[in-house]
Design a protein around this motif. Sequence first.
Motif, PDB file in Angstrom:
ATOM      1  N   LYS A 113      46.348  57.615  -5.843  1.00  0.00           N
ATOM      2  CA  LYS A 113      45.444  58.037  -4.760  1.00  0.00           C
ATOM      3  C   LYS A 113      44.363  58.969  -5.313  1.00  0.00           C
ATOM      4  CE  LYS A 113      43.903  58.654  -0.528  1.00  0.00           C
ATOM      5  NZ  LYS A 113      42.978  59.773  -0.668  1.00  0.00           N
ATOM      6  N   THR A 114      44.742  59.839  -6.250  1.00  0.00           N
ATOM      7  CA  THR A 114      43.772  60.733  -6.863  1.00  0.00           C
ATOM      8  C   THR A 114      42.716  59.947  -7.626  1.00  0.00           C
ATOM      9  OG1 THR A 114      45.465  62.443  -7.060  1.00  0.00           O
ATOM     10  CG2 THR A 114      43.506  62.700  -8.416  1.00  0.00           C
ATOM     11  N   TRP A 115      43.148  58.888  -8.332  1.00  0.00           N
ATOM     12  CA  TRP A 115      42.194  58.032  -9.045  1.00  0.00           C
ATOM     13  C   TRP A 115      41.229  57.379  -8.059  1.00  0.00           C
ATOM     14  CZ3 TRP A 115      41.129  52.781  -8.903  1.00  0.00           C
ATOM     15  CH2 TRP A 115      40.305  52.304  -9.922  1.00  0.00           C
ATOM     16  N   VAL A 116      41.765  56.863  -6.949  1.00  0.00           N
ATOM     17  CA  VAL A 116      40.914  56.247  -5.922  1.00  0.00           C
ATOM     18  C   VAL A 116      39.892  57.255  -5.424  1.00  0.00           C
ATOM     19  CG1 VAL A 116      40.883  55.282  -3.579  1.00  0.00           C
ATOM     20  CG2 VAL A 116      42.629  54.526  -5.211  1.00  0.00           C
ATOM     21  N   ASP A 117      40.323  58.478  -5.167  1.00  0.00           N
ATOM     22  CA  ASP A 117      39.393  59.505  -4.683  1.00  0.00           C
ATOM     23  C   ASP A 117      38.305  59.806  -5.710  1.00  0.00           C
ATOM     24  OD1 ASP A 117      40.822  59.732  -2.347  1.00  0.00           O
ATOM     25  OD2 ASP A 117      41.967  61.489  -2.985  1.00  0.00           O
ATOM     26  N   GLN A 118      38.631  59.699  -6.989  1.00  0.00           N
ATOM     27  CA  GLN A 118      37.653  59.984  -8.038  1.00  0.00           C
ATOM     28  C   GLN A 118      36.619  58.865  -8.202  1.00  0.00           C
ATOM     29  OE1 GLN A 118      37.079  62.614  -9.926  1.00  0.00           O
ATOM     30  NE2 GLN A 118      38.933  63.848 -10.013  1.00  0.00           N
ATOM     31  N   VAL A 119      36.986  57.620  -7.882  1.00  0.00           N
ATOM     32  CA  VAL A 119      36.075  56.503  -8.173  1.00  0.00           C
ATOM     33  C   VAL A 119      35.353  55.951  -6.948  1.00  0.00           C
ATOM     34  CG1 VAL A 119      37.423  55.832 -10.197  1.00  0.00           C
ATOM     35  CG2 VAL A 119      37.863  54.691  -8.005  1.00  0.00           C
ATOM     36  N   VAL A 120      35.841  56.220  -5.744  1.00  0.00           N
ATOM     37  CA  VAL A 120      35.101  55.818  -4.539  1.00  0.00           C
ATOM     38  C   VAL A 120      34.107  56.939  -4.269  1.00  0.00           C
ATOM     39  CG1 VAL A 120      35.232  55.221  -2.095  1.00  0.00           C
ATOM     40  CG2 VAL A 120      37.042  54.489  -3.660  1.00  0.00           C
ATOM     41  N   ARG A 121      32.886  56.744  -4.747  1.00  0.00           N
ATOM     42  CA  ARG A 121      31.961  57.874  -4.821  1.00  0.00           C
ATOM     43  C   ARG A 121      30.529  57.470  -4.479  1.00  0.00           C
ATOM     44  NH1 ARG A 121      31.036  60.836 -10.497  1.00  0.00           N
ATOM     45  NH2 ARG A 121      28.858  61.278 -10.080  1.00  0.00           N
ATOM     46  N   ILE A 122      29.936  58.248  -3.598  1.00  0.00           N
ATOM     47  CA  ILE A 122      28.548  58.026  -3.195  1.00  0.00           C
ATOM     48  C   ILE A 122      27.637  58.074  -4.417  1.00  0.00           C
ATOM     49  CG2 ILE A 122      26.627  58.987  -1.870  1.00  0.00           C
ATOM     50  CD1 ILE A 122      28.743  57.648  -0.155  1.00  0.00           C
ATOM     51  N   GLY A 123      26.753  57.093  -4.509  1.00  0.00           N
ATOM     52  CA  GLY A 123      25.790  57.048  -5.594  1.00  0.00           C
ATOM     53  C   GLY A 123      26.282  56.336  -6.840  1.00  0.00           C
ATOM     54  N   ARG A 124      27.602  56.184  -6.981  1.00  0.00           N
ATOM     55  CA  ARG A 124      28.146  55.514  -8.156  1.00  0.00           C
ATOM     56  C   ARG A 124      28.753  54.163  -7.796  1.00  0.00           C
ATOM     57  NH1 ARG A 124      29.111  57.679 -13.021  1.00  0.00           N
ATOM     58  NH2 ARG A 124      28.872  55.445 -13.476  1.00  0.00           N
ATOM     59  N   THR A 125      29.644  54.142  -6.814  1.00  0.00           N
ATOM     60  CA  THR A 125      30.287  52.885  -6.429  1.00  0.00           C
ATOM     61  C   THR A 125      29.953  52.455  -5.005  1.00  0.00           C
ATOM     62  OG1 THR A 125      32.309  54.096  -5.830  1.00  0.00           O
ATOM     63  CG2 THR A 125      32.185  53.177  -8.061  1.00  0.00           C
ATOM     64  N   VAL A 126      29.333  53.340  -4.238  1.00  0.00           N
ATOM     65  CA  VAL A 126      28.898  52.982  -2.888  1.00  0.00           C
ATOM     66  C   VAL A 126      27.659  53.796  -2.550  1.00  0.00           C
ATOM     67  CG1 VAL A 126      30.387  54.699  -1.773  1.00  0.00           C
ATOM     68  CG2 VAL A 126      29.662  52.694  -0.483  1.00  0.00           C
ATOM     69  N   ASP A 127      26.734  53.178  -1.829  1.00  0.00           N
ATOM     70  CA  ASP A 127      25.541  53.868  -1.355  1.00  0.00           C
ATOM     71  C   ASP A 127      25.542  53.914   0.165  1.00  0.00           C
ATOM     72  OD1 ASP A 127      24.204  54.740  -3.620  1.00  0.00           O
ATOM     73  OD2 ASP A 127      23.194  52.818  -3.937  1.00  0.00           O
ATOM     74  N   ILE A 128      24.649  54.721   0.721  1.00  0.00           N
ATOM     75  CA  ILE A 128      24.517  54.833   2.178  1.00  0.00           C
ATOM     76  C   ILE A 128      23.090  54.476   2.576  1.00  0.00           C
ATOM     77  CG2 ILE A 128      24.531  56.405   4.150  1.00  0.00           C
ATOM     78  CD1 ILE A 128      26.761  57.938   2.861  1.00  0.00           C
ATOM     79  N   ASP A 129      22.971  53.572   3.549  1.00  0.00           N
ATOM     80  CA  ASP A 129      21.675  53.204   4.124  1.00  0.00           C
ATOM     81  C   ASP A 129      21.474  54.010   5.403  1.00  0.00           C
ATOM     82  OD1 ASP A 129      19.436  52.075   5.192  1.00  0.00           O
ATOM     83  OD2 ASP A 129      20.250  50.034   5.352  1.00  0.00           O
TER      84      ASP A 129
END
Length: 233
Positions: A113-129
């Motif tokens: 879960k800690t790894w998931v929290d580290q990699v699901v990240r704004i600007g790196r793996t997901v952006d916001i419109d």
Amino acid sequence: MSNILHMDASARPGLAGTDHHGSYSRYLSHRFVSRWQSHRPQDAVVYRDLGQRPPSFINHDWVASAFTPDERREPWMKAALAESDELVDELIAADIVVIGTPLYNFGMPAPLKTWVDQVVRIGRTVDIDDTDPFNPYIAKLADRERHVVVPAARGGVNMASGEAMAHMNYLEAHLATAFEFIGITRIHTVAIEGQEAGGEVLAKSIADATRKVEQLVDELHVAANAVPINESA
């Protein structure tokens, strides 16, 4: 050449069938990777033992840094995200992500879960419109095909999707949601069940899961050989 990111999340350091009290999820994940490498020794493998060397928990500094635009980050912010950047870089480079993980108390182990929290990240793996308040998220890892293989281990039985005890299994659904959110939609799950029952129940599950892992390797090999997974432009 394909890139494999291989991770194990079990608290047990050894392999079932080899080490006393060894891990069944590690057994399956290593079975997958060793069979893959026996056919494609040229492929690169990056290994992380999350169970023995867990990533850092995200904290206030991490959150403040992650939500600050890159051009405005101070040196301490970049330092706060250094580990996350390394983990994200490994994920982005991977064509196949192999995650050996047990089911602990209905979900994933804390290090995973800690790894998931580290990699699901704004600007790196997901952006916001910001112009779309109803569906603002843009998955950044949908740029090419990637696969996630989850060799899992469960103490109980009948916990796969559609089975009687599936409502107690949040592991695969949680991982699938997280990966789909960032753009990886090809998720493959194989599990050993029945550790608590032992005996023939466990033996049959080990044999079935081992066969399924080997079949999955062969299927993904065909796809990798037909169209290189990560071909340079």
